[in-house]
Design a protein around this motif. Sequence first.
Motif, PDB file in Angstrom:
ATOM      1  N   TRP A 173     -31.607  11.470 -38.881  1.00 25.30           N
ATOM      2  CA  TRP A 173     -31.883  10.206 -39.565  1.00 25.30           C
ATOM      3  C   TRP A 173     -30.642   9.313 -39.523  1.00 25.30           C
ATOM      4  O   TRP A 173     -30.723   8.129 -39.202  1.00 25.30           O
ATOM      5  N   GLY A 174     -29.511   9.877 -39.836  1.00 27.96           N
ATOM      6  CA  GLY A 174     -28.272   9.115 -39.828  1.00 27.96           C
ATOM      7  C   GLY A 174     -27.891   8.626 -38.445  1.00 27.96           C
ATOM      8  O   GLY A 174     -27.185   7.628 -38.306  1.00 27.96           O
ATOM      9  N   GLY A 175     -28.364   9.306 -37.402  1.00 29.84           N
ATOM     10  CA  GLY A 175     -28.080   8.912 -36.034  1.00 29.84           C
ATOM     11  C   GLY A 175     -28.955   7.796 -35.504  1.00 29.84           C
ATOM     12  O   GLY A 175     -28.682   7.239 -34.444  1.00 29.84           O
ATOM     13  N   LEU A 176     -30.012   7.470 -36.230  1.00 28.77           N
ATOM     14  CA  LEU A 176     -30.877   6.353 -35.818  1.00 28.77           C
ATOM     15  C   LEU A 176     -30.175   5.027 -36.066  1.00 28.77           C
ATOM     16  O   LEU A 176     -29.317   4.915 -36.941  1.00 28.77           O
ATOM     17  N   THR A 177     -30.583   4.021 -35.339  1.00 32.02           N
ATOM     18  CA  THR A 177     -30.099   2.673 -35.634  1.00 32.02           C
ATOM     19  C   THR A 177     -30.767   2.196 -36.924  1.00 32.02           C
ATOM     20  O   THR A 177     -31.837   2.711 -37.309  1.00 32.02           O
ATOM     21  N   PRO A 178     -30.187   1.213 -37.601  1.00 26.83           N
ATOM     22  CA  PRO A 178     -30.853   0.660 -38.781  1.00 26.83           C
ATOM     23  C   PRO A 178     -32.266   0.156 -38.468  1.00 26.83           C
ATOM     24  O   PRO A 178     -33.169   0.287 -39.293  1.00 26.83           O
ATOM     25  N   LEU A 179     -32.474  -0.391 -37.262  1.00 24.69           N
ATOM     26  CA  LEU A 179     -33.820  -0.853 -36.897  1.00 24.69           C
ATOM     27  C   LEU A 179     -34.776   0.317 -36.732  1.00 24.69           C
ATOM     28  O   LEU A 179     -35.950   0.231 -37.112  1.00 24.69           O
ATOM     29  N   GLY A 180     -34.309   1.415 -36.167  1.00 22.31           N
ATOM     30  CA  GLY A 180     -35.142   2.606 -36.035  1.00 22.31           C
ATOM     31  C   GLY A 180     -35.535   3.161 -37.392  1.00 22.31           C
ATOM     32  O   GLY A 180     -36.700   3.494 -37.642  1.00 22.31           O
ATOM     33  N   ARG A 181     -34.554   3.254 -38.293  1.00 19.59           N
ATOM     34  CA  ARG A 181     -34.857   3.726 -39.656  1.00 19.59           C
ATOM     35  C   ARG A 181     -35.836   2.784 -40.332  1.00 19.59           C
ATOM     36  O   ARG A 181     -36.752   3.201 -41.039  1.00 19.59           O
ATOM     37  N   ASN A 182     -35.650   1.485 -40.104  1.00 19.40           N
ATOM     38  CA  ASN A 182     -36.528   0.489 -40.706  1.00 19.40           C
ATOM     39  C   ASN A 182     -37.981   0.684 -40.277  1.00 19.40           C
ATOM     40  O   ASN A 182     -38.898   0.555 -41.099  1.00 19.40           O
ATOM     41  N   GLU A 183     -38.200   1.002 -38.993  1.00 18.98           N
ATOM     42  CA  GLU A 183     -39.563   1.209 -38.508  1.00 18.98           C
ATOM     43  C   GLU A 183     -40.222   2.390 -39.225  1.00 18.98           C
ATOM     44  O   GLU A 183     -41.378   2.313 -39.634  1.00 18.98           O
TER      45      GLU A 183
ATOM     46  N   LYS B 282     -37.240   8.007 -31.795  1.00 21.32           N
ATOM     47  CA  LYS B 282     -36.392   7.013 -32.462  1.00 21.32           C
ATOM     48  C   LYS B 282     -37.195   6.006 -33.274  1.00 21.32           C
ATOM     49  O   LYS B 282     -36.645   5.219 -34.026  1.00 21.32           O
ATOM     50  N   ARG B 283     -38.516   6.025 -33.073  1.00 20.82           N
ATOM     51  CA  ARG B 283     -39.438   5.132 -33.791  1.00 20.82           C
ATOM     52  C   ARG B 283     -40.705   5.933 -34.070  1.00 20.82           C
ATOM     53  O   ARG B 283     -41.029   6.858 -33.332  1.00 20.82           O
ATOM     54  N   PRO B 284     -41.473   5.561 -35.091  1.00 23.55           N
ATOM     55  CA  PRO B 284     -42.714   6.289 -35.346  1.00 23.55           C
ATOM     56  C   PRO B 284     -43.722   6.092 -34.214  1.00 23.55           C
ATOM     57  O   PRO B 284     -43.868   4.993 -33.688  1.00 23.55           O
ATOM     58  N   CYS B 285     -44.380   7.163 -33.866  1.00 29.17           N
ATOM     59  CA  CYS B 285     -45.394   7.123 -32.832  1.00 29.17           C
ATOM     60  C   CYS B 285     -46.569   6.250 -33.300  1.00 29.17           C
ATOM     61  O   CYS B 285     -46.976   6.314 -34.452  1.00 29.17           O
ATOM     62  N   CYS B 286     -47.069   5.446 -32.412  1.00 27.76           N
ATOM     63  CA  CYS B 286     -48.287   4.660 -32.673  1.00 27.76           C
ATOM     64  C   CYS B 286     -48.123   3.648 -33.805  1.00 27.76           C
ATOM     65  O   CYS B 286     -49.059   3.388 -34.557  1.00 27.76           O
ATOM     66  N   TRP B 287     -46.949   3.074 -33.956  1.00 25.76           N
ATOM     67  CA  TRP B 287     -46.710   2.063 -34.994  1.00 25.76           C
ATOM     68  C   TRP B 287     -46.373   0.760 -34.300  1.00 25.76           C
ATOM     69  O   TRP B 287     -45.482   0.703 -33.450  1.00 25.76           O
ATOM     70  N   ALA B 288     -47.053  -0.292 -34.677  1.00 23.55           N
ATOM     71  CA  ALA B 288     -46.882  -1.590 -34.015  1.00 23.55           C
ATOM     72  C   ALA B 288     -45.545  -2.246 -34.322  1.00 23.55           C
ATOM     73  O   ALA B 288     -45.108  -3.122 -33.602  1.00 23.55           O
ATOM     74  N   GLY B 289     -44.906  -1.834 -35.372  1.00 23.39           N
ATOM     75  CA  GLY B 289     -43.604  -2.383 -35.726  1.00 23.39           C
ATOM     76  C   GLY B 289     -43.632  -3.125 -37.046  1.00 23.39           C
ATOM     77  O   GLY B 289     -44.670  -3.559 -37.518  1.00 23.39           O
ATOM     78  N   CYS B 290     -42.458  -3.241 -37.634  1.00 22.41           N
ATOM     79  CA  CYS B 290     -42.303  -3.871 -38.944  1.00 22.41           C
ATOM     80  C   CYS B 290     -42.595  -5.365 -38.866  1.00 22.41           C
ATOM     81  O   CYS B 290     -42.019  -6.078 -38.051  1.00 22.41           O
ATOM     82  N   ILE B 291     -43.464  -5.820 -39.739  1.00 22.37           N
ATOM     83  CA  ILE B 291     -43.799  -7.242 -39.798  1.00 22.37           C
ATOM     84  C   ILE B 291     -42.970  -7.966 -40.860  1.00 22.37           C
ATOM     85  O   ILE B 291     -43.153  -9.149 -41.086  1.00 22.37           O
ATOM     86  N   HIS B 292     -42.064  -7.243 -41.509  1.00 24.05           N
ATOM     87  CA  HIS B 292     -41.293  -7.804 -42.611  1.00 24.05           C
ATOM     88  C   HIS B 292     -39.919  -8.320 -42.202  1.00 24.05           C
ATOM     89  O   HIS B 292     -39.217  -8.896 -43.010  1.00 24.05           O
ATOM     90  N   ARG B 293     -39.539  -8.096 -40.951  1.00 22.89           N
ATOM     91  CA  ARG B 293     -38.222  -8.541 -40.493  1.00 22.89           C
ATOM     92  C   ARG B 293     -38.173 -10.065 -40.395  1.00 22.89           C
ATOM     93  O   ARG B 293     -39.129 -10.699 -39.962  1.00 22.89           O
ATOM     94  N   THR B 294     -37.056 -10.630 -40.778  1.00 20.87           N
ATOM     95  CA  THR B 294     -36.891 -12.081 -40.706  1.00 20.87           C
ATOM     96  C   THR B 294     -36.069 -12.499 -39.496  1.00 20.87           C
ATOM     97  O   THR B 294     -35.947 -13.688 -39.225  1.00 20.87           O
ATOM     98  N   ASP B 295     -35.519 -11.531 -38.752  1.00 23.18           N
ATOM     99  CA  ASP B 295     -34.684 -11.857 -37.605  1.00 23.18           C
ATOM    100  C   ASP B 295     -35.491 -12.071 -36.328  1.00 23.18           C
ATOM    101  O   ASP B 295     -34.935 -12.476 -35.315  1.00 23.18           O
ATOM    102  N   LYS B 296     -36.795 -11.810 -36.372  1.00 27.43           N
ATOM    103  CA  LYS B 296     -37.638 -12.062 -35.206  1.00 27.43           C
ATOM    104  C   LYS B 296     -39.067 -12.286 -35.668  1.00 27.43           C
ATOM    105  O   LYS B 296     -39.504 -11.740 -36.673  1.00 27.43           O
ATOM    106  N   ALA B 297     -39.770 -13.097 -34.933  1.00 25.00           N
ATOM    107  CA  ALA B 297     -41.171 -13.388 -35.262  1.00 25.00           C
ATOM    108  C   ALA B 297     -42.040 -12.200 -34.861  1.00 25.00           C
ATOM    109  O   ALA B 297     -41.748 -11.517 -33.880  1.00 25.00           O
TER     110      ALA B 297
END
Length: 100
Positions: A30-40, A70-85
């Motif tokens: 978990w600690g080795g993931l990027t913050p974006l990976g943990r966020n997903e 590094k990311r959850p399987c079958c997840w479209a991605g976080c829709i809550h991020r403000t750094d990208k649409a």
Amino acid sequence: MSAFPQGTVHEAADDVQAALRADPQVYALWGGLTPLGRNEFLCWIDDAKQPKTRLRRIERTKEELQEGKKRPCCWAGCIHRTDKAPGKWQQAVLIDQKRR
């Protein structure tokens, strides 16, 4: 106790922190993931509507980390991020569907 590695938008709730800290190998992964990976992973867990589903997703997160994901399987991605649409698929499936 050391600060728990969080995501970019989402913060791990106590149940997630406890589950990941319980296994030193999983916690290191978990600690080795990027913050974006943990966020997903955190977004995916937090998106569960029922406690049973949330628990299943926490367990699956531990399994997927051990599988090297590094990311959850079958997840479209976080829709809550403000750094990208959100992407078109996220908009159609995750955002528009919730408005119904």
